[in-house]
Motif scaffolding. Structure first.
Motif, mmCIF file in Angstrom:
data_model
loop_
_atom_site.group_PDB
_atom_site.id
_atom_site.type_symbol
_atom_site.label_atom_id
_atom_site.label_comp_id
_atom_site.label_asym_id
_atom_site.label_seq_id
_atom_site.Cartn_x
_atom_site.Cartn_y
_atom_site.Cartn_z
ATOM 1 N N TRP A 57 0.835 -1.207 0.000
ATOM 2 C CA TRP A 57 0.000 0.000 0.000
ATOM 3 C C TRP A 57 0.867 1.253 0.000
ATOM 4 O O TRP A 57 0.597 2.219 -0.727
ATOM 5 N N LEU A 58 1.914 1.261 0.812
ATOM 6 C CA LEU A 58 2.787 2.430 0.888
ATOM 7 C C LEU A 58 3.501 2.679 -0.436
ATOM 8 O O LEU A 58 3.662 3.827 -0.866
ATOM 9 N N ILE A 59 3.925 1.581 -1.078
ATOM 10 C CA ILE A 59 4.590 1.733 -2.373
ATOM 11 C C ILE A 59 3.640 2.338 -3.401
ATOM 12 O O ILE A 59 3.995 3.250 -4.151
ATOM 13 N N MET A 60 2.395 1.838 -3.425
ATOM 14 C CA MET A 60 1.423 2.350 -4.383
ATOM 15 C C MET A 60 1.061 3.812 -4.098
ATOM 16 O O MET A 60 0.933 4.621 -5.023
ATOM 17 N N SER A 62 2.966 5.985 -2.589
ATOM 18 C CA SER A 62 4.130 6.810 -2.930
ATOM 19 C C SER A 62 4.203 7.036 -4.434
ATOM 20 O O SER A 62 4.538 8.129 -4.902
ATOM 21 N N TYR A 63 3.872 5.986 -5.179
ATOM 22 C CA TYR A 63 3.901 6.096 -6.641
ATOM 23 C C TYR A 63 2.863 7.107 -7.130
ATOM 24 O O TYR A 63 3.086 7.842 -8.099
ATOM 25 N N LYS A 64 1.720 7.149 -6.443
ATOM 26 C CA LYS A 64 0.657 8.084 -6.842
ATOM 27 C C LYS A 64 0.794 9.446 -6.173
ATOM 28 O O LYS A 64 -0.064 10.323 -6.361
ATOM 29 N N ASN A 65 1.842 9.612 -5.348
ATOM 30 C CA ASN A 65 2.086 10.873 -4.640
ATOM 31 C C ASN A 65 0.905 11.277 -3.758
ATOM 32 O O ASN A 65 0.509 12.450 -3.698
#
Length: 204
Positions: A57-60, A62-65
């Protein structure tokens, strides 16, 4: 006993090496004999699963800012860890305490799964989610315990042989018994010389 390539690969088998030392052996003792120890094992596993999901979830995000800052990350981490740890603890305590009171059977795991599912609904403040999670996790717990009682086996045809339900004379002409079944699934590389295949019999 081991079954096929996947069960012999440490990466695919979490019950080997350091991971086994950390999580412990859940099936080392019967249900109801070590309530705290078994509950601790389940809590560790559920917490680990929650952290894996949180990382994704955190990676996603972060990717979406969409992350607002470290405070949000810390709050989300604490909330997710507590929730999944609670799931494991509730499931473990319920199954083990019921095993002490009513004996070891699959319905203890059904009720443990239902209790854990209800906790999800309470956590999310949703009656419908509580009911659905109770049913789904209860069924999953029931089937998991049944699989252990009846000794269900992983069936990856490409890795460890034919699926269940094959004709009794395949791949051996002798009666299809448990000893042959266990021997077959213990062979990492199948030794054809031990058995008589139907196609070999036709050639001879």
């Amino acid at each position: 006993m081991t079954w096929g390539v996947s069960w012999r690969t440490p990466f695919l088998n979490p019950y080997k090496g350091k991971l086994r030392k950390f999580y412990g052996n859940y099936w080392e003792k019967k249900d109801g004999e070590d309530v705290f120890g078994k509950t601790l094992v389940v809590t560790k596993i559920s917490t680990s699963a929650g952290l894996v999901g949180l990382s994704y979830w955190l990676i996603m995000q972060s990717y979406k800012n969409k992350l607002t800052g470290p405070v949000e990350v810390l709050m989300r981490t604490a909330s997710t860890t507590a929730t999944f740890a609670g799931l494991g603890a509730i499931f473990g305590l319920t199954t083990q305490l019921l095993a002490q009171k009513r004996g070891d059977d699959e319905f203890n795991y059904a009720m443990g799964g239902c209790a854990a599912g209800t906790f999800i609904g309470v956590r999310m403040h949703s009656y419908s989610l509580a009911a659905q999670s109770c049913i789904y996790l209860g069924a999953a717990g029931f089937l998991y315990k049944v699989s252990k009682i009846e000794n269900w086996r992983p069936q990856f045809t490409a890795l460890n042989g034919p699926p269940m339900g094959v004709p009794e004379n395949w791949p051996s002409e002798k009666p299809y018994d448990q000893e042959f079944y266990d021997t077959y699934y213990d062979d990492l590389w199948f030794d054809k010389s031990k058995y008589v295949f139907p196609e070999d019999k036709e050639k001879s």
